[in-house]
Scaffold this motif. Structure first.
Motif, PDB file in Angstrom:
ATOM      1  N   ARG A 252      33.089 -42.432  -5.006  1.00 55.76           N
ATOM      2  CA  ARG A 252      32.353 -43.028  -6.129  1.00 55.76           C
ATOM      3  C   ARG A 252      31.729 -44.363  -5.740  1.00 55.76           C
ATOM      4  O   ARG A 252      30.614 -44.696  -6.166  1.00 55.76           O
ATOM      5  N   TRP A 253      32.434 -45.139  -4.886  1.00 60.01           N
ATOM      6  CA  TRP A 253      31.890 -46.432  -4.468  1.00 60.01           C
ATOM      7  C   TRP A 253      30.799 -46.248  -3.426  1.00 60.01           C
ATOM      8  O   TRP A 253      29.857 -47.058  -3.352  1.00 60.01           O
ATOM      9  N   VAL A 256      27.816 -45.498  -5.493  1.00 55.93           N
ATOM     10  CA  VAL A 256      27.339 -46.757  -6.088  1.00 55.93           C
ATOM     11  C   VAL A 256      26.602 -47.589  -5.040  1.00 55.93           C
ATOM     12  O   VAL A 256      25.545 -48.184  -5.318  1.00 55.93           O
TER      13      VAL A 256
END
Length: 345
Positions: A252-253, A256
């Protein structure tokens, strides 16, 4: 008889100490292979921390961090995500559970004999899907903005046309960037450079064909539209997001990060005179004033009377974030290696 297990496109032969994806070995040390064997042996069942300590570390005193690092590495090799798992699920304060379907024996042998799509094709497929989806979403937004100025069915036509067009552009762009990433092979910096090269190439071709098409159909072409520089910047942003995930950053990072880098790439391109979709539409509107292409609503949000530098920078940043984040998510969501030449990381 050697046990043969298959799950999610991976082939696992615990007795031979070998985990493979599309015939290529995935690098795991002995303890991590033991941990995977313990999980896969009982799919759907909770494997407690005490069992890991007893059957994997065999009484050797280690901290909980050793088990945490083991599971983190297994997830990385399988392309899994702790927040949205496909293979290994965390049971807080108790242990872990293997949640993918596992084929054994004859079923696995049959599956092993069946031809599998190549890692290159799988990577391109993921990029195509991610690019098309984000392109369609961007087209819906721009279609709604532009359609607001069109009466009746004109608004619907504007939305449909722009959604289809941008989905096609996103599909081609995502496929080109991910093909460059995979063809570079080896992962790491080479894959990042490959993604940038794929974006550069498709951006250059799209610009050339687009300008020629307008000149042929309308007798004149916009002064400038999205091109090689913008494509290269977006490709590099996607490649860096994927590289971060390869180096251990949670999925998820990494997504991002790719989105943030894509936003920066879009704004940077705009500040240096480049154009993404919004800027290209504004350029078309200036060249064809009788058309329905009006981005006044977006310009109003930026506090400008018309589509000026601030509007262009904001729209380019949002487009870059959406495209790069979407393609990176699609790539990292699929299990297995991304680069064609070196699946083991």
């Amino acid at each position: 008889m050697t046990r043969q297990l298959r799950f999610g496109g991976f082939d696992f032969r615990p007795d031979d100490r070998r985990l493979e994806r599309d015939g290529a070995a995935i690098d795991l040390n002995a303890r991590y292979l033991d941990a995977l064997d313990l999980l896969v042996r009982e799919p759907g069942a909770l494997v407690t921390k005490d069992r890991f300590m007893a059957e994997v570390w065999r009484g050797v005193p280690v901290t909980d961090e050793a088990l945490t690092q083991c599971i983190r590495t297994l997830r990385q090799r399988l392309g899994d995500d702790a927040a949205n798992p496909r293979f290994i699920e965390t049971v807080p304060k108790h242990g872990y559970r293997f949640i993918a379907a596992v084929e054994t024996g004859a079923a696995a042998a049959t599956a092993l004999a069946a031809p599998l799509p190549s890692p290159l094709w799988r990577t391109i497929q993921a990029g195509v899907v991610g690019g098309a989806a984000t392109g369609a979403l961007g087209g819906l937004v721009y279609g709604a903005i532009l359609g607001g100025a069109a009466p009746g069915t004109g608004a619907i036509s504007t939305i449909v046309v722009l959604t289809v067009l941008t989905a096609l552009l996103g599909l081609i762009g995502g496929g080109a960037v991910t093909a460059g990433l995979a063809l570079a092979g080896g992962g790491g910096v080479r894959a990042v450079a490959g993604a940038g090269a794929g974006g550069f190439l498709i951006g250059a071709v799209a610009r050339l064909v687009g300008l020629d098409a307008f000149a042929l159909l309308f007798g004149r072409a916009p002064g400038d539209i999205t091109g090689a520089g913008e494509g290269a910047l977006l490709g590099l942003a996607i490649g860096l997001g994927v590289l971060a995930a390869e180096r251990g950053l949670a999925m998820r990072w990494a997504v991002v990060l790719a989105a943030a880098l894509g936003a920066k790439a879009g704004v940077t391109a705009s500040l240096f005179g480049g154009r993404l979709l919004g800027g290209s539409l504004a350029e078309l509107a200036a060249q064809f004033p009788a058309s329905r292409l009006r981005l006044d609503a977006l310009a109003g949000l930026a506090g400008e009377p018309g589509f000026g530098p601030m509007s262009a920078a904001i729209s380019a940043g949002l487009e870059g974030a959406l495209f790069c984040g979407g393609v990176a998510y699609a790539l990292l969501r699929r299990p297995g290696p991304l680069a064609a030449a070196s699946p083991a990381h």
